[in-house]
Write an enzyme that holds these catalytic residues in place. Sequence first.
Site, short mmCIF file in Angstrom:
data_model
loop_
_atom_site.label_atom_id
_atom_site.label_comp_id
_atom_site.label_asym_id
_atom_site.label_seq_id
_atom_site.Cartn_x
_atom_site.Cartn_y
_atom_site.Cartn_z
N GLN A 183 0.81 -1.21 0.00
CA GLN A 183 0.00 0.00 0.00
C GLN A 183 0.84 1.27 0.00
O GLN A 183 0.31 2.38 -0.09
CB GLN A 183 -0.92 0.00 1.22
N HIS A 237 -0.86 -0.27 5.61
CA HIS A 237 -1.13 0.78 6.60
C HIS A 237 0.01 1.79 6.74
O HIS A 237 0.50 2.06 7.83
CB HIS A 237 -1.47 0.15 7.95
N GLU A 270 -13.89 4.93 10.80
CA GLU A 270 -14.20 6.01 11.73
C GLU A 270 -13.97 7.38 11.12
O GLU A 270 -13.02 7.59 10.35
CB GLU A 270 -13.34 5.89 12.99
N TYR A 322 -7.39 7.25 20.48
CA TYR A 322 -8.58 6.88 19.71
C TYR A 322 -8.86 5.38 19.75
O TYR A 322 -9.75 4.91 19.06
CB TYR A 322 -8.45 7.43 18.29
N TYR A 353 -11.04 -9.64 9.71
CA TYR A 353 -11.45 -10.19 8.43
C TYR A 353 -11.72 -11.68 8.61
O TYR A 353 -10.91 -12.40 9.17
CB TYR A 353 -10.35 -9.97 7.38
#
Length: 400
Positions: A117, A181, A275, A285, A296
């Site tokens: 990613q 990520h 979120e 958070y 998953y």
Amino acid sequence: MPFTVFLKPFLGLIAFIVYTLNKTMRIKSLLFTTVWLSALACTAGPNDVPLTEKDTEPIRVKAELVNDKLKNPWGMAFLPDGRILITEKEGRIVLLENGEIVNDNVAGGPSSVVRGQGGLLDIELHPNFENNRWVYFTYASNEGDGDGAMTALSRAQWNGSAFENHEVLYKGSPNTRASQHFGSRIAFDRDNHVYFSIGDRGNRDGNPQDITRDGGKIYRLNDDGSIPADNPFIGHKGAKEAIYSYGHRNPQGLAMHPETGAIWSHEHGPQGGDELNLIKKGANYGWPVITYGVNYGGSPITDETTRPGMEQPVTYWVPSIAPCGMAIVHQSNYEGWDGNIIVGSLKFNYLVRLVVEDDEVVAEEKIAKGIGRVRNVEMGNDGYLYVGVEGGGLYRLVAD
């Protein structure tokens, strides 16, 4: 009040009972997932505000193609002269003029690596760009300790056709071979602090809750890369003092509200539990201690969605929409939209328009349905929203 609000506590109780049985009797995770997601799907957000279209005639918009030659337009920055700088995840910076590519590999920017990613990610102009010409980047970098890559923040000066004086301001560490990520978005506040995000890098148990480690955080620096004296973890033993908030999973939306000055972010949940957050100094958070999602495949991550000392999202999505890119509408050509938050959906190929009042989401509308996998959305300096689509190019939202 909608019936689902009354139903929610009972479904939540059922979900908890099934979760307990799942641990003790090892019943199939499919049953757990069905009940758990059914319960969460009945929520309208942490404040039980029903997300419905406003009682006004909605503006109809359509997606107008600007350029179809872009492959994966991850970030975009609008120059005062009307040209657009666009980052391609593969590592190129593209310059557009009147919708046409005039330079498909602008020189002088960061040297990024493509890893899962990760790649060349966001781009943002300094608020005082017209005077200082600084442009900021986030990207996957293999510099520093460890094999693999980690997210970095850098800046360079725009000379009208290329970049000069490139310098790295912050490099997350250590590098890791994980492919997921990286984050990462950039935003500035009214005092010209630069904020950027790094995802948990696939290490949810090690990074997000530990302020001595990079990953799963939103960071805040002075525009020259130095650390502000009022950052929340200054002086904490071993802390990464650039951290502004923590307990994040993978924030891929970040923007300052032009009317309030507040910093907003959104992040990918796991399976469910994406979120939208109002970012507060030093706040936790919650990831992965609390979440509205599951693993998953359906197995539970935790049975907690709240805990004292941990922030609740302003709203969340179950099922996941896979949010990427975020813009706050201002000085726009869309009547009644200024102040709305626009979120892209990778999963469902649309945009979400969120109506915000007093820092709460009071209505939601899906727009530009079928546009494709939305990678980014930004306000142009012509008053229109621009949307970067994976494999689809660049679009502008205009009146239908």
